[in-house]
Design a protein around this motif. Sequence first.
Motif, PDB file in Angstrom:
ATOM      1  N   MET A   1      30.510  43.576 -72.924  1.00 38.02           N
ATOM      2  CA  MET A   1      30.969  43.380 -71.553  1.00 38.02           C
ATOM      3  C   MET A   1      32.267  42.584 -71.564  1.00 38.02           C
ATOM      4  N   SER A   2      33.259  43.076 -70.899  1.00 36.87           N
ATOM      5  CA  SER A   2      34.530  42.380 -70.858  1.00 36.87           C
ATOM      6  C   SER A   2      34.599  41.375 -69.740  1.00 36.87           C
ATOM      7  N   SER A   3      33.755  41.501 -68.724  1.00 38.02           N
ATOM      8  CA  SER A   3      33.751  40.558 -67.611  1.00 38.02           C
ATOM      9  C   SER A   3      32.390  40.558 -66.977  1.00 38.02           C
ATOM     10  N   GLY A   4      32.220  39.625 -65.996  1.00 34.48           N
ATOM     11  CA  GLY A   4      30.950  39.564 -65.285  1.00 34.48           C
ATOM     12  C   GLY A   4      30.828  40.626 -64.223  1.00 34.48           C
TER      13      GLY A   4
ATOM     14  N   TRP B   1      19.218  34.787 -65.396  1.00 34.55           N
ATOM     15  CA  TRP B   1      19.066  34.872 -66.857  1.00 34.55           C
ATOM     16  C   TRP B   1      19.603  36.201 -67.371  1.00 34.55           C
ATOM     17  N   ALA B   2      19.273  37.282 -66.687  1.00 37.03           N
ATOM     18  CA  ALA B   2      19.734  38.601 -67.124  1.00 37.03           C
ATOM     19  C   ALA B   2      21.257  38.666 -67.111  1.00 37.03           C
ATOM     20  N   GLU B   3      21.860  38.175 -66.047  1.00 40.27           N
ATOM     21  CA  GLU B   3      23.323  38.203 -65.952  1.00 40.27           C
ATOM     22  C   GLU B   3      23.958  37.357 -67.055  1.00 40.27           C
ATOM     23  N   ASP B   4      23.426  36.156 -67.253  1.00 41.51           N
ATOM     24  CA  ASP B   4      23.979  35.261 -68.267  1.00 41.51           C
ATOM     25  C   ASP B   4      23.819  35.846 -69.666  1.00 41.51           C
ATOM     26  N   THR B   5      22.657  36.470 -69.906  1.00 41.29           N
ATOM     27  CA  THR B   5      22.387  37.053 -71.224  1.00 41.29           C
ATOM     28  C   THR B   5      23.327  38.206 -71.523  1.00 41.29           C
ATOM     29  N   ILE B   6      23.616  39.012 -70.502  1.00 43.89           N
ATOM     30  CA  ILE B   6      24.552  40.125 -70.676  1.00 43.89           C
ATOM     31  C   ILE B   6      25.961  39.599 -70.940  1.00 43.89           C
TER      32      ILE B   6
ATOM     33  N   ASP C   1       6.892  29.754 -70.135  1.00 41.13           N
ATOM     34  CA  ASP C   1       8.250  29.379 -70.518  1.00 41.13           C
ATOM     35  C   ASP C   1       9.091  30.643 -70.651  1.00 41.13           C
ATOM     36  N   PRO C   2       9.571  31.199 -69.529  1.00 43.99           N
ATOM     37  CA  PRO C   2      10.266  32.491 -69.579  1.00 43.99           C
ATOM     38  C   PRO C   2      11.551  32.488 -70.389  1.00 43.99           C
ATOM     39  N   VAL C   3      12.285  31.366 -70.397  1.00 40.46           N
ATOM     40  CA  VAL C   3      13.549  31.327 -71.136  1.00 40.46           C
ATOM     41  C   VAL C   3      13.305  31.491 -72.633  1.00 40.46           C
ATOM     42  N   LYS C   4      12.373  30.698 -73.170  1.00 38.08           N
ATOM     43  CA  LYS C   4      12.103  30.789 -74.605  1.00 38.08           C
ATOM     44  C   LYS C   4      11.466  32.124 -74.969  1.00 38.08           C
ATOM     45  N   ALA C   5      10.597  32.608 -74.107  1.00 37.52           N
ATOM     46  CA  ALA C   5       9.989  33.913 -74.378  1.00 37.52           C
ATOM     47  C   ALA C   5      11.062  35.008 -74.398  1.00 37.52           C
ATOM     48  N   GLY C   6      11.968  34.974 -73.435  1.00 38.78           N
ATOM     49  CA  GLY C   6      13.041  35.958 -73.388  1.00 38.78           C
ATOM     50  C   GLY C   6      13.957  35.875 -74.594  1.00 38.78           C
ATOM     51  N   GLN C   7      14.289  34.650 -75.003  1.00 42.43           N
ATOM     52  CA  GLN C   7      15.142  34.478 -76.177  1.00 42.43           C
ATOM     53  C   GLN C   7      14.472  35.039 -77.424  1.00 42.43           C
ATOM     54  N   TRP C   8      13.179  34.786 -77.546  1.00 40.08           N
ATOM     55  CA  TRP C   8      12.452  35.278 -78.722  1.00 40.08           C
ATOM     56  C   TRP C   8      12.445  36.807 -78.740  1.00 40.08           C
ATOM     57  N   VAL C   9      12.168  37.396 -77.591  1.00 42.28           N
ATOM     58  CA  VAL C   9      12.119  38.859 -77.519  1.00 42.28           C
ATOM     59  C   VAL C   9      13.446  39.464 -77.951  1.00 42.28           C
ATOM     60  N   LEU C  10      14.557  38.932 -77.435  1.00 41.63           N
ATOM     61  CA  LEU C  10      15.873  39.489 -77.748  1.00 41.63           C
ATOM     62  C   LEU C  10      16.245  39.305 -79.216  1.00 41.63           C
ATOM     63  N   ALA C  11      15.642  38.303 -79.862  1.00 46.81           N
ATOM     64  CA  ALA C  11      15.979  38.021 -81.261  1.00 46.81           C
ATOM     65  C   ALA C  11      15.169  38.860 -82.251  1.00 46.81           C
ATOM     66  N   GLN C  12      14.172  39.599 -81.756  1.00 44.71           N
ATOM     67  CA  GLN C  12      13.308  40.342 -82.670  1.00 44.71           C
ATOM     68  C   GLN C  12      13.998  41.593 -83.214  1.00 44.71           C
ATOM     69  N   ASN C  13      13.748  41.827 -84.494  1.00 43.54           N
ATOM     70  CA  ASN C  13      14.296  43.012 -85.163  1.00 43.54           C
ATOM     71  C   ASN C  13      13.305  44.159 -85.002  1.00 43.54           C
ATOM     72  N   LEU C  14      13.342  44.774 -83.824  1.00 44.30           N
ATOM     73  CA  LEU C  14      12.389  45.826 -83.505  1.00 44.30           C
ATOM     74  C   LEU C  14      13.134  47.134 -83.263  1.00 44.30           C
TER      75      LEU C  14
ATOM     76  N   LYS D   1      26.882  36.838 -72.247  1.00 48.32           N
ATOM     77  CA  LYS D   1      26.994  36.201 -73.559  1.00 48.32           C
ATOM     78  C   LYS D   1      26.829  37.199 -74.703  1.00 48.32           C
ATOM     79  N   GLY D   2      26.517  38.431 -74.379  1.00 52.10           N
ATOM     80  CA  GLY D   2      26.394  39.454 -75.401  1.00 52.10           C
ATOM     81  C   GLY D   2      25.065  39.499 -76.105  1.00 52.10           C
ATOM     82  N   ALA D   3      24.094  38.720 -75.621  1.00 48.29           N
ATOM     83  CA  ALA D   3      22.774  38.733 -76.258  1.00 48.29           C
ATOM     84  C   ALA D   3      21.968  39.962 -75.858  1.00 48.29           C
ATOM     85  N   MET D   4      22.365  40.590 -74.758  1.00 50.19           N
ATOM     86  CA  MET D   4      21.709  41.810 -74.305  1.00 50.19           C
ATOM     87  C   MET D   4      22.779  42.713 -73.702  1.00 50.19           C
ATOM     88  N   ASP D   5      22.763  43.994 -74.072  1.00 45.26           N
ATOM     89  CA  ASP D   5      23.803  44.875 -73.537  1.00 45.26           C
ATOM     90  C   ASP D   5      23.382  45.460 -72.197  1.00 45.26           C
TER      91      ASP D   5
END
Length: 363
Positions: free
Chosen positions: A1-4, A339-344, A299-312, A346-350
């Motif tokens: 993403m080049s911008s918000g 959270w979804a907007e911020d994650t996108i 704890d939705p933030v930590k759960a979300g971070q863990w999910v995005l970090a999984q090699n699935l 930051k490039g953690a989720m496309d």
Amino acid sequence: MSSGKHSKSVLIGVSALVIGMAVLVFMPGPQSDVSQTNSGFGSHTDSPPAPPASDRGPLKSEGGDKHSHLAEKLDAHLAEADERDWLEVLYDLMREASIEDVQALLALSDGTPEYSVGFRDEMKLAAFERWYHLDPAAALRAIAASSLSADRRESRVELYLEDWAGRAPREVLAFLQQGELAGVSPDVIYGALARGGAASGERTVFEDALGRVEEPKRRNFTLKSLARTLQRDHEILFDAWVPTLPSDDQAIAIAESAWMLVDQDPDRALARLDQLEELGADELSVTRSRVVVKWTRKDPVKAGQWVLAQNLVAEEREELVSLAFKVWLSEDDEAAMAWAEDTIEKGAMDEALMNRVVTRLQP
């Protein structure tokens, strides 16, 4: 993403999704497995749906004084109570009752045509509950020999045996050796004994009882219940017990342990998932989803971070993100969208993944 800008356009779709989601359906936890035996006394959870009034309450007597003192007392209370409270009247009547009053209510339930059939069954259940607290062994013998339907007899025997075994498993073993519960399924008896034995921490009791449960569904239910109880109340015993199980049973027990642990110690719950992966267990995928759903509620933030970090693989990752996001939307939709907007951004989720998630969650 080049911008918000693009990420915000994605969130427009999410906002519409939130508005359209009238009901969110979550993956059920293990509590649903145990509803048939873990209810508190007096909750009447095995009662059938309330029948019409004409089949529920006492019918008016056309004769003279046919009732005993207890019957008169019961009728007086029923006359003062709202029809919806008639079952509470029965249980209140038995709350501090003597064994004589218990026997009187049972006699009324069998020999008084002025009461409807459905109400007489409820009289029996209220009397047996009080009797169980006064004398478990005698009450269980009476329930097994009663005129209740087979399902109701077995559900009460199961409930009371499990409770009794949770407090005094050796007493229950001695009682069962007398063979006085003829007509009650051995699977019901030993399933209840196994769960009670686990609650009391009596390994020889619950292991032997589990080995006697033959019906596959009941055995599976009992195994899961044992695992949850031991993980919660006797963790050292759980860790010693699991390696002795066949590999398939180990996977089931570890899966239930992971679900139990995620509330208080997510790291240990995730370690249980690693164990399932090492075992190559079929339970891994479903258990991972159950853990994520429960973790997101806490704890939705930590759960979300863990999910995005999984090699699935893409499909599994997308499914987990969808589960977590769905739960979070139901709890706090503004935080979830932020959270979804911020994650996108930051490039953690496309953005493509988020679009697919939104599509999945469309009602």
